[in-house]
Design a protein around this motif. Sequence first.
Motif: not given
Lengths: 214, 214, 214, 214
Positions: A81-96
């Motif tokens: 479980f990586h909360s920081t990586s999850a937020a990063l992935e969401f910001a970059v891949q989903s929200l662009k």
Amino acid sequence: MPHLPEHLLTGYRNFMSGRYPAESGRYRDLAREGQAPETMIVACCDSRSAPEAIFDAGPGELFVLRNVGNLVPPYAPDGEFHSTSAALEFAVQSLKVKNIVVMGHGRCGGIRAALDANSAPLSPGDFIGKWMSLIAPAAETVSSSTFMTATERQTALERISIRYSIANLRTFPCVSILEGKGRLSLHGAWFDISTGELWVMNKDTGDFERLEMA
Amino acid sequence: MPHLPEHLLTGYRNFMSGRYPAESGRYRDLAREGQAPETMIVACCDSRSAPEAIFDAGPGELFVLRNVGNLVPPYAPDGEFHSTSAALEFAVQSLKVKNIVVMGHGRCGGIRAALDANSAPLSPGDFIGKWMSLIAPAAETVSSSTFMTATERQTALERISIRYSIANLRTFPCVSILEGKGRLSLHGAWFDISTGELWVMNKDTGDFERLEMA
Amino acid sequence: MPHLPEHLLTGYRNFMSGRYPAESGRYRDLAREGQAPETMIVACCDSRSAPEAIFDAGPGELFVLRNVGNLVPPYAPDGEFHSTSAALEFAVQSLKVKNIVVMGHGRCGGIRAALDANSAPLSPGDFIGKWMSLIAPAAETVSSSTFMTATERQTALERISIRYSIANLRTFPCVSILEGKGRLSLHGAWFDISTGELWVMNKDTGDFERLEMA
Amino acid sequence: MPHLPEHLLTGYRNFMSGRYPAESGRYRDLAREGQAPETMIVACCDSRSAPEAIFDAGPGELFVLRNVGNLVPPYAPDGEFHSTSAALEFAVQSLKVKNIVVMGHGRCGGIRAALDANSAPLSPGDFIGKWMSLIAPAAETVSSSTFMTATERQTALERISIRYSIANLRTFPCVSILEGKGRLSLHGAWFDISTGELWVMNKDTGDFERLEMA
């Protein structure tokens, strides 16, 4: 009776009588159309460094990750479980998002803990100790720089940790690829709680330069 | 030239010409004396749910952890990097906050991802998938409630996840001990982005009740 | 001496000294010309959700069917006694109402019975058990959503049952034909006994939205 | 935009600005403590005979079943869906009402349909025809009483049907047992839409006597 601390109830009433009516249309639009922030901020939990205050940002503007010491761990696709990586992935891949800003600040308690690694853990789990050990090599070197004052060591490590987090951002394939294509840019900033000054990282040198207010 | 997105530069100039002069004394005091927030907020990274805006909070007031979905994982003193646990430990043991508020919000993208567990991962690391799998059992149950609308399922899981995080807070010995002594209280809240309404969790039932503005 | 409970005698005297004189002309006209209500309401028997009170409706305005749980069974021309279908047929074919509103409400005892299907029947005939079994599939699904609170499950099933009844209304040929011609429209509403709020079903999504009083 | 007929929106706004504020405490109490009506009314769906209006009843006072013709079918524990029996069982066994009042009214369309049994069914399902056939033997006898005027026949069957429903109430074991113990009493009433008069059934003779207003 709602169970909320009194200062939050008061604050929320201020919000509903003040800011919300002025921005209700924006909130409504954002609810309907979804968020589309251009910028992700990685900031510290510290109560004195709220990104929305410092950047006078309205609803929908900043996607904000906050942890102790505004750290980004290196890429580690290990199934944990990586909360920081999850937020990063969401910001970059989903929200662009187009920008990621790592924002540190002066007098950071997490950085102080990293510099004082020999102190007793705060609790048996020693979660702060473990979390701040992400920057242990730098913290040890700075700690031993006895020619610097305590304040200088603190500021030095605060800035080192920002550069460290930016370097780790680039270990994420999605970040480095998009940065290479010019569709994502990474920034560093450091906020001086005492004076309100914002120091911005020079991308070429890594130095922090005080923003002129012109 | 400082490397910061233009909207942040503009925002920061607004801050320095507006809010900062009005609060410079407070910032200065907070720098000298350190932060002493009474309340920790666990909120989502979402750009539409900034705790400082919703609670009209000034510098020094809120210690804010933000991750995707405002999740608190269960206590796991396993030596791994736990950013959420580290922030919690710091708030409770070092800052000695009196309140922890887990604040979720409507239309949460992380919750949506949890409900749509069969969709393709955002990146090979699948960090969001892994992170949101913390609430997988509830997400599966809610996903199968096909008599509910998509919005009803989403709201249900948003509120379940708040109760889940509060339950996990209590798995941390330091939290449960202090709560037992009456020195720390835990709260849940849910923010409706569209209307600005704040729904507060009833501690006895777990239900969310809209805050009356009266 | 007339055999009526005292509170009804008192109430009727209030009616005759208050409301009736003010509306006697209307009653007289309605007696002479017959009723011509525009709207049929399918409501619950519950003593706290009288449609005429909630919609401040005068004589002649609402054709009101009330049963436990405001349920409409599916079309079944089997020759059995169907009080609900009979009322529907009368409203649509004889009175030619333009609207049918299915109105549920919070804390519905019938819905609670449906969620608690394993409890003992109220009497050997188990009429409530059988009647509420109309929504058994949904009730079972919602009952198993143990991550939701009891109140959340109750509200969820109350709203599901409204959508269910509206779907069943459309199984009646006369309803679906007239709706298709734009001469009859179907609505859902949910009344919150505690706050007086009325939540209206969004026809596109099935979601319930609180009516703004603005 | 909420989808409700305009007259209901207007009516609801009147309720919220008028009656609700005056009775909000009562609604709130009823929500918290549950309903405990003393009286169940079996009334007709007719838009001109709302029990709450005629008995000036506030929230929580009357548990109201409404179907076409205010009919109670005989006890039939056959496993079919019986909305009337379900409401009766709920009122008597769960709410433990002390009174049941069957209230008919003049110019009842359902009764007219029963008297006119040879007319074409309203729809292929002929639900009204089937439903009103509950009183077919009486309807046939009255129809053939050609020495009575049409209005006399109508009033006669309206009152017969009230006595019929009261007799059927007594076929339910729970009703007859409680009535025998003096814990439940049954009443008949007939409302004259044109004049506002209420005629109450004499329990000994079955006759209807106009209520004197003293």
